[in-house]
Design a protein around this motif. Structure first.
Motif: not given
Length: 359
Positions: A3-12, A181-186, A189-193
Motif C-alpha cells: 500500500t502506497i500513500y502518494l502525497i503532494r508537498h505542502a504549499e511552497a 492518493t492511495c495506491l496498491t502495488y502487486d 502493476a499499480f491500482s488507484v484506491s
C-alpha cells in the motif's frame, strides 16, 4: 500487496509567488506548515512502515508529518522530483505566458508535444517517476509506505497508471497541496484506491480553495506578473507614483538593472520593485527599498509576487534573509500572514523574511 500513500508537498514559494518551480529548491510557506500539521493529524492512526521523498526541501519538509512522529528514517530518491522545467525554472508564469505564448498554450493543455527548453516532456517525467516508485515499492512487499512528491509529476504518473490517452490529459484533475492518493502495488502493476483527497484541509488553509488558475471558469482571472528592467522614459509616471527620484532610479540601473524592475501584467506596467543588494548591518540580508503596485493591483497575490521576485534575486546572490520597508498602500496583514516578522534591533522599523534552507 504494497500500500502506497502518494502525497503532494505542502504549499511552497512557487505556489504563492506564481513561479515555475520544478527542480528549483523552493521553501515551504506559512500556510504550507499549517497544511503539514493537518496532514500529521490525518495520519495519526495509520500504520506506516517507511517514508520516501523527493530530495527537494518542500517535499522533505512535508514528509516530517509522517516520519518524525514515528521515529522513522526519511529516504530520498531523485526519481521522485517534479517535472524538470529546464530554462523555465524560476521564471514567473506571467513571463512565460507573455513571452512564450505558444509554448505555454501547449503546456496548459498538457500537450504531449510540449517539452520544457532544456527540460523534460510529460512522458519523460512520468516514466522516470514510474521507475522510481517501482524500485521503492519492490523493497516493501505487503507493507505500507508514504511517498512525497510533486503535483505535475503525480498527475502525469496517474495518467500513465490509468492508461489515460494523451487527448484526455487536459482533463486530468489538479490535486491540492498535501492531497493524498492511495495506491496498491502487486509487484507488477499499480491500482488507484483513491486520488487527490484533501479532506484533512480546512478551506482557509487549502491552496486551491484560494486560487482560481485551475478553474475552467474562474470568476476573476488572476494576475500573473513578469519583470523587466525599468525604462526611464517609458516608466516616468510609474516612478512618480512610487515616489522615486529620477537620480535614484538612474543610480540603481547603472549599478545593476536587475535591482530596479518594472512589474508587468501582460503588456501593462503595473508596479515597481527597487532592491538594495549592498550589505546591511544585518549579515546575509538584502533589502526591498521600494515595492509599489498600481491601485487596481493591490491584492494579496500581486504584492507577494513582487516579494517572490526579490527572493529569487537575493537568494541568487547568496543572501538568506530579506528586509522590507512595508509599503503603506498595501494591506499590512499580508506580511505577517506570510512569514514576515519584525527585524532585529539593528534593522529596526523593517520587516524580515528568512529565505535560507536552514528551517
Amino acid at each position: 500487496m504494497t500500500t502506497i500513500y502518494l502525497i503532494r508537498h505542502a504549499e511552497a514559494e512557487g505556489n504563492l509567488y506564481r513561479r515555475i518551480h520544478g527542480w528549483y529548491d523552493a521553501l515551504t510557506t506559512t500556510r504550507g506548515w499549517l497544511q503539514i500539521q493537518a496532514l500529521e493529524r490525518r495520519f495519526t492512526d495509520i500504520p506506516i512502515d517507511a517514508v520516501w521523498s523527493s530530495p527537494l526541501f518542500r517535499t522533505m519538509a512535508t514528509a516530517r508529518a509522517i516520519y518524525r512522529p514515528r521515529g522513522l528514517e526519511l529516504h530520498t530518491h531523485p526519481g521522485l522530483r517534479e517535472l524538470h522545467f529546464g530554462r523555465w525554472e524560476d521564471r514567473t508564469f506571467g513571463d512565460t505566458r507573455y513571452n512564450c505564448p505558444q509554448e505555454m498554450a501547449l503546456f496548459d493543455r498538457t500537450d504531449p508535444t510540449w517539452q520544457a527548453p532544456g527540460g523534460e516532456t510529460f512522458q519523460m517525467a512520468a516514466a522516470r517517476f514510474d521507475a522510481a516508485l517501482r524500485s521503492i515499492a519492490d523493497q516493501y512487499p505487503n507493507q505500507t509506505i508514504a511517498v512525497f512528491s510533486h503535483g505535475s509529476v503525480i498527475r502525469q504518473f496517474l495518467a500513465l497508471v490509468q492508461n489515460i490517452p494523451a487527448e484526455h490529459w487536459s482533463e486530468l484533475p489538479f490535486c491540492d497541496n498535501t492531497a493524498v492518493t492511495c495506491l496498491t502495488y502487486d509487484g507488477t502493476a499499480f491500482s488507484v484506491s483513491f486520488e487527490g483527497d484533501n479532506s484533512h484541509l480546512d478551506p482557509d488553509i487549502s491552496t486551491l480553495a484560494r486560487q482560481s488558475w485551475w478553474r475552467k471558469h474562474a470568476p476573476v482571472p488572476e494576475v500573473n506578473l513578469w519583470y523587466r528592467p525599468l525604462e526611464i522614459q517609458t516608466d516616468r509616471a510609474l516612478l512618480a507614483a512610487a515616489g522615486l527620484e529620477l537620480t535614484e532610479a538612474q543610480a540603481a540601473l547603472e549599478r545593476d538593472p536587475n535591482t530596479l524592475v518594472t512589474a508587468m501584467a501582460e503588456g501593462e506596467p503595473v508596479g515597481l520593485l527597487l532592491l538594495a543588494p549592498e550589505q546591511t548591518s544585518l549579515p546575509g540580508s538584502g533589502v526591498i527599498r521600494r515595492l509599489y503596485l498600481a491601485p487596481e493591483h493591490r491584492g494579496e497575490f500581486a504584492a507577494l509576487q513582487l516579494v517572490g521576485q526579490a527572493v529569487s534575486f537575493f537568494r541568487g546572490i547568496g543572501r538568506d534573509r530579506l528586509l522590507l520597508t512595508p509599503p503603506p498602500e498595501v494591506d499590512q496583514t499580508i506580511w505577517m500572514e506570510n512569514s514576515f516578522h519584525p527585524a532585529p534591533a539593528q534593522a529596526a522599523g523593517l520587516l524580515e523574511l528568512y529565505i535560507g534552507y536552514d528551517q
